[in-house]
Motif scaffolding. Structure first.
Motif, PDB file in Angstrom:
ATOM      1  N   SER A 263      11.023   3.956   0.695  1.00 34.68           N
ATOM      2  CA  SER A 263      11.209   2.910   1.710  1.00 34.68           C
ATOM      3  C   SER A 263      10.599   1.587   1.283  1.00 34.68           C
ATOM      4  O   SER A 263      10.932   0.536   1.839  1.00 34.68           O
ATOM      5  CB  SER A 263      10.570   3.369   3.031  1.00 34.68           C
ATOM      6  OG  SER A 263       9.185   3.653   2.839  1.00 34.68           O
ATOM      7  N   SER A 264       9.701   1.610   0.309  1.00 30.17           N
ATOM      8  CA  SER A 264       9.102   0.378  -0.210  1.00 30.17           C
ATOM      9  C   SER A 264       8.733   0.609  -1.665  1.00 30.17           C
ATOM     10  O   SER A 264       8.744   1.740  -2.164  1.00 30.17           O
ATOM     11  CB  SER A 264       7.857  -0.007   0.596  1.00 30.17           C
ATOM     12  OG  SER A 264       6.883   1.017   0.529  1.00 30.17           O
ATOM     13  N   GLN A 265       8.405  -0.465  -2.337  1.00 31.35           N
ATOM     14  CA  GLN A 265       8.099  -0.372  -3.753  1.00 31.35           C
ATOM     15  C   GLN A 265       6.737   0.286  -3.959  1.00 31.35           C
ATOM     16  O   GLN A 265       5.721  -0.198  -3.462  1.00 31.35           O
ATOM     17  CB  GLN A 265       8.097  -1.761  -4.396  1.00 31.35           C
ATOM     18  CG  GLN A 265       7.762  -1.733  -5.882  1.00 31.35           C
ATOM     19  CD  GLN A 265       7.816  -3.106  -6.507  1.00 31.35           C
ATOM     20  OE1 GLN A 265       8.530  -3.975  -6.038  1.00 31.35           O
ATOM     21  NE2 GLN A 265       7.065  -3.300  -7.576  1.00 31.35           N
ATOM     22  N   PRO A 266       6.670   1.400  -4.700  1.00 33.44           N
ATOM     23  CA  PRO A 266       5.370   2.027  -4.971  1.00 33.44           C
ATOM     24  C   PRO A 266       4.503   1.130  -5.846  1.00 33.44           C
ATOM     25  O   PRO A 266       4.988   0.174  -6.467  1.00 33.44           O
ATOM     26  CB  PRO A 266       5.748   3.324  -5.685  1.00 33.44           C
ATOM     27  CG  PRO A 266       7.101   3.060  -6.259  1.00 33.44           C
ATOM     28  CD  PRO A 266       7.778   2.108  -5.329  1.00 33.44           C
TER      29      PRO A 266
ATOM     30  N   THR B  39       1.694   2.952   3.828  1.00 34.31           N
ATOM     31  CA  THR B  39       0.680   3.792   4.473  1.00 34.31           C
ATOM     32  C   THR B  39      -0.681   3.715   3.801  1.00 34.31           C
ATOM     33  O   THR B  39      -1.681   4.143   4.362  1.00 34.31           O
ATOM     34  CB  THR B  39       1.143   5.250   4.460  1.00 34.31           C
ATOM     35  OG1 THR B  39       1.253   5.701   3.097  1.00 34.31           O
ATOM     36  CG2 THR B  39       2.494   5.390   5.141  1.00 34.31           C
ATOM     37  N   GLY B  40      -0.724   3.206   2.557  1.00 36.96           N
ATOM     38  CA  GLY B  40      -1.963   3.180   1.815  1.00 36.96           C
ATOM     39  C   GLY B  40      -2.372   4.545   1.306  1.00 36.96           C
ATOM     40  O   GLY B  40      -3.518   4.739   0.875  1.00 36.96           O
ATOM     41  N   GLU B  41      -1.465   5.512   1.295  1.00 39.44           N
ATOM     42  CA  GLU B  41      -1.800   6.872   0.906  1.00 39.44           C
ATOM     43  C   GLU B  41      -1.534   7.090  -0.585  1.00 39.44           C
ATOM     44  O   GLU B  41      -0.651   6.466  -1.177  1.00 39.44           O
ATOM     45  CB  GLU B  41      -0.973   7.864   1.719  1.00 39.44           C
ATOM     46  CG  GLU B  41      -1.275   7.821   3.201  1.00 39.44           C
ATOM     47  CD  GLU B  41      -0.243   8.587   4.011  1.00 39.44           C
ATOM     48  OE1 GLU B  41      -0.614   9.125   5.068  1.00 39.44           O
ATOM     49  OE2 GLU B  41       0.932   8.649   3.575  1.00 39.44           O
ATOM     50  N   LEU B  42      -2.312   8.011  -1.159  1.00 40.80           N
ATOM     51  CA  LEU B  42      -2.075   8.449  -2.521  1.00 40.80           C
ATOM     52  C   LEU B  42      -0.998   9.527  -2.507  1.00 40.80           C
ATOM     53  O   LEU B  42      -1.095  10.500  -1.764  1.00 40.80           O
ATOM     54  CB  LEU B  42      -3.356   9.011  -3.133  1.00 40.80           C
ATOM     55  CG  LEU B  42      -4.551   8.068  -3.233  1.00 40.80           C
ATOM     56  CD1 LEU B  42      -5.737   8.784  -3.845  1.00 40.80           C
ATOM     57  CD2 LEU B  42      -4.196   6.832  -4.039  1.00 40.80           C
TER      58      LEU B  42
END
Length: 862
Positions: free
Chosen positions: A478-481, A503-506
């Motif tokens: 959904s967005s650029q990693p 989300t700021g998640e790893l």
């Protein structure tokens, strides 16, 4: 496109390089804290003489008879030179005399001659006369027959007289002087000052030669002129315009002309730019005494810092040697009659350490004299604004052969284009497996808002012969990693990690390295533990037991700090985050860029950076910590540097030593510092500087070979893009190779990835984003070269220490190993057979699709 790639990778030696030399322990000659304006001369017997100005006592004098090892005590001498003017020009001749030229505070050009024993006794000088008045710059020399030559620029205004260029000669070694000759007259010279006047002279180096050459600036007209005499200065040919205004110069000015003679060839140099700002050094050579000239050749590129000073020095009769002072660093470039060598940065004189106080000393106003295979340097320590601030220092080193400076054909070959796309390619990362394959992963995303391209993670593999076609392995994003990290474990599984910016998640996934080019072979990505939506910059480490450690930063807001998570069972369970550093407690605005390493004793080591101003983050400090109990308890962070802008950092462990690196940037320069520790990070040596300069366009990449030797790669822009390869050898960095890798107009900084292949090749993967008229073009390119594998070489892969019962958890609840969710590695001790894996994969797909249908398909309402 193939033709373009071939052009970009052509074997063109670079136009710049640097080397590092061993300099002597610096000697404080003045020991007064009030000294400036040093001058150095070496007499015919090899005795060194140094004079300088003391703020309170006037001129001081010392000498050394043993090449600068010991020095006489300073004595006060009443010299005729004004203390506020430029230092006198001194040189000796083969007959033993010392010749001295200087300008008085009334702009009189004066000359004196003495024997060396009387240099500190002006009253005993055997000759002392005034040669002319209203002089604003001059140059002097002696030919092999003992005739003296002086050329100078004169401006008598507002007193009546002719402003222009003059010449005087002495046929008897300075005892008497002929009347001056007017070589060039210009009304523009009536506005000359000491700041913009420039004239240089050269005489033939052969016993039978009688040529004299004079070049000078005419800055108001943006011209450089030359005049020649073929009979030792008795008669002069008509003045010739050497450099005229050119359309490609634009508003830039040619200035700081210089000239040298090498056998039967003549070499002229000058700068093009604006004095005090950016410029390009040029040269021009002639094989017929200046009658005709060849092609104008740039010596350094415009991206290099403009030299503050430039002069020829007589180092080797086989070469013309130009000495440049660039931001305090001395740089030598040799010309062999046909080509220029790589510049050699004299790392040492510009930045020394006071042996009495261990304070750093920035050396300026250097005077350089080569003699008998040595290079002698005196200078004054300076403040940040360039003002002299205290003492006169002396250093010396043995001269190396200048032959080694000339570029050899690069050993980097195997050119390959992995991918080219009209989009942004970012976050390039790579790893090599034990069979000799290279695995590369990157992110492809849109560059223009009108491009509806969905970001994806792509993969390609070098199989020993060629690169496979890139394939998207992670799509439907959904967005650029961000911040890809790639590692490989002992089971040859590729472990891939990135940050979901929404989300700021790893996020974590894996695949067998053999089948990583098949998207379905990558396990379903899972979310690892994260304590914030502002997670950034993960770094991953896998030890010899396949324990995985991930360090990451929570950059902003509450909870900001540096954290690690671990898995000791192939990812079946993961620890809760352990806080390595609490940025909230330390009142930091931001923290970022953790870097991990493990040493032979199992100790974990980490670097991280302090940042300020979230709107425009700037690295303002670099810190180091270690843990000897597997990452539970960490030492109080050590400040490595909090006085500079930190752009990049890295920490590398090899057998027997630990190395940390960081890249600093000041107003116009970038360079990399390196420190080494032989006791596991308890103590560190003095930083070694790897030159970069304004032309440095990339972050460095450090890689170790199978023998533990370190190599640093960086990209320098000097008209083209050049890859520099530095080698850490004999406790110093040496430039090993330079390779042109592109002729791009860069839209963003290039990226370097590197590593070692089991065959003994070192590879470099380079990502460039070039700017086109209608957008961009991004390319990922690869080159490699052979280093070789020692017979006793073994892969260095230590094991992380196991937490002991005596460890004090910080905090206790954060350090328990707990399953956070089903891991794609759970229960897998070795690679599954391909057939079984396909069956399991098919069953998983069926289960996932059934789950989605049950919970997402709308139910019919009654």
């Amino acid at each position: 496109m193939l033709m373009i790639i071939g052009l970009l990778f052509s074997f063109v030696p670079a136009g710049s390089a640097q080397s590092v030399q061993d300099w002597s322990e610096p000697v404080n000659l003045s020991m007064s804290g009030a000294a400036s304006n040093p001058s150095l001369v070496v007499d015919a017997n090899g005795v060194l003489h140094v004079i300088w100005v003391d703020q309170f006592d006037g001129y001081k004098y010392v000498q050394s008879t043993d090449n600068g090892v010991t020095w006489s005590a300073p004595v006060t001498v009443k010299y005729p030179f004004p203390a506020e003017a430029a230092p006198p020009v001194m040189f000796s001749d083969v007959r033993g005399a010392i010749h001295i030229f200087w300008l008085t505070d009334q702009n009189k050009l004066s000359y004196a001659q003495t024997l060396p024993d009387n240099l500190d006794s002006p009253a005993s000088w055997r000759i002392r006369i005034d040669l002319d008045s209203a002089v604003f710059d001059f140059d002097a020399g002696m030919d092999d027959q003992g005739r003296m030559h002086v050329a100078y620029v004169k401006n008598p205004a507002p007193v009546p007289g002719t402003a222009g260029v003059y010449y005087k000669r002495s046929a008897d070694g300075g005892a008497s002087w002929a009347a001056p000759k007017l070589l060039y007259e210009s009304p523009y010279f009536r506005s000359l000052t000491s700041e913009n006047a420039r004239i240089r002279l050269a005489v033939s180096e052969t016993p039978e030669g009688e040529q004299v050459y004079v070049v000078w600036d005419d800055r108001p007209q943006k011209r450089i002129f030359i005049s020649t005499s073929v009979d030792s200065g008795l008669n002069w040919d008509a003045v010739k315009e050497m450099v005229a205004p050119q359309s490609n110069f634009g508003f830039r000015t040619p200035y700081n002309a210089d000239i040298d003679v090498l056998g039967d060839k003549v070499l002229a140099t000058w700068l093009v730019g604006e004095p005090g700002s950016r410029c390009t050094p040029y040269s021009w050579s002639s094989v017929d005494g200046g009658e005709t000239w060849g092609e104008q050749v740039p010596i350094l590129s415009e991206s290099a810092q403009c030299p503050e000073q430039a002069e020829f020095i007589p180092m080797d009769p086989a070469y013309s040697v130009a000495l440049y002072t660039i931001q305090g660093d001395l740089s030598l470039s040799a010309w062999n009659g046909t080509q220029w060598s790589n510049p050699e940065i004299q790392v040492g004189p510009s930045s020394i350490t006071n042996p009495a106080t261990f304070d750093p000393v920035t050396l300026g106003c250097e005077q350089v004299v080569p003699y008998d295979g040595r290079l002698f340097v005196v200078g004054c320590d300076q403040t940040e604004d360039g003002a002299a601030s205290g003492d006169i220092w002396f250093v010396v080193r043995q001269l190396d052969s200048l032959d080694t400076l000339f570029p050899l054909p690069s050993e980097w070959s195997g050119d390959a284009n992995i991918v080219t796309a009209p989009r942004t390619l970012s976050s390039l990362t790579s790893v090599a497996d034990r069979t000799g394959n290279i695995h590369a992963v990157w992110i492809q995303s849109s560059y223009l808002p009108t491009d509806n391209f969905t970001p994806r993670i792509e993969y390609s593999r070098w199989n020993g012969t060629e690169w496979t076609s890139p394939v998207p392995i992670i799509t439907n994003l959904s967005s650029q990693p961000q911040s890809l990290a790639l590692q490989i474990d002992s089971h040859q599984r590729l472990l891939l990690l990135w940050v979901n910016p929404e989300t700021g998640e790893l996020v974590f996934t894996w695949s067998s390295s053999e089948r990583a080019n098949i998207p379905l072979e990558w396990a379903q990505p899972i979310v690892l533990s994260s304590s914030s939506k502002l997670t950034n910059s993960p770094d991953m480490l896998v030890d010899a037991t396949d324990k995985m450690v991930i360090a990451y930063a929570v950059t902003l807001n509450e909870g900001r700090g540096i954290y690690i998570i671990q898995s000791s069972d192939l990812g079946e369970s993961w620890s809760q985050p352990v806080k390595v550093f609490d940025a909230v407690l330390e009142n930091w605005d931001m923290v970022d860029q953790p870097k991990l390493a493990v040493t032979q004793d199992g100790t974990l080591h980490i670097l991280f950076s302090q940042y300020t101003n979230p709107v425009d983050p700037q690295g303002v400090g670099l810190y180091y910590s270690q843990s000897s109990d597997g990452g539970i308890v960490w030492t109080t962070p050590e400040i490595i540097n909090n006085q500079a802008t930190i752009q990049w950092s890295e920490i590398i462990s090899v057998p027997g030593s630990l190395h940390r690196f960081w890249q600093e940037k000041n107003s116009s320069d970038s360079f990399t510092n390196h420190q080494t520790s032989s006791d596991g990070g308890k103590t560190w040596g003095a930083p070694a500087k790897i030159p970069g300069g304004p032309g440095l366009t990339s972050e460095p990449y450090v890689v170790a070979d199978w023998a533990g030797k370190l190599y640093l790669l960086q990209i320098i822009e000097q008209d083209n893009q050049f890859l520099q390869e530095w080698e850490w050898s004999s406790e110093r960095w040496q430039l090993l190779d330079t390779r042109r890798v592109g002729a791009f107009e860069l839209n963003s900084p290039p990226i370097i990835e590197s590593g070692m292949i089991s065959s003994g090749d070192i590879y470099a993967i380079l990502e460039f984003e070039s700017l086109l008229e209608d957008g961009i073009e991004s390319s990922i390119l690869q080159i490699r070269r052979s280093i070789g594998v020692p017979e006793d070489a073994q892969l260095f892969l230590p094991s992380i220490s196991t937490p002991s019962a005596a460890s004090t958890p910080i905090p206790t609840t954060d350090n328990q190993l707990t399953p956070i969710q089903s891991s794609p590695l759970a229960g897998l001790d070795s690679p599954q057979p391909v057939k079984n894996r396909n069956i399991v994969g098919f069953i998983l797909i069926v289960v996932v699709v059934s789950f989605i249908l049950i919970f997402t398909v709308p139910r019919r309402t009654r």
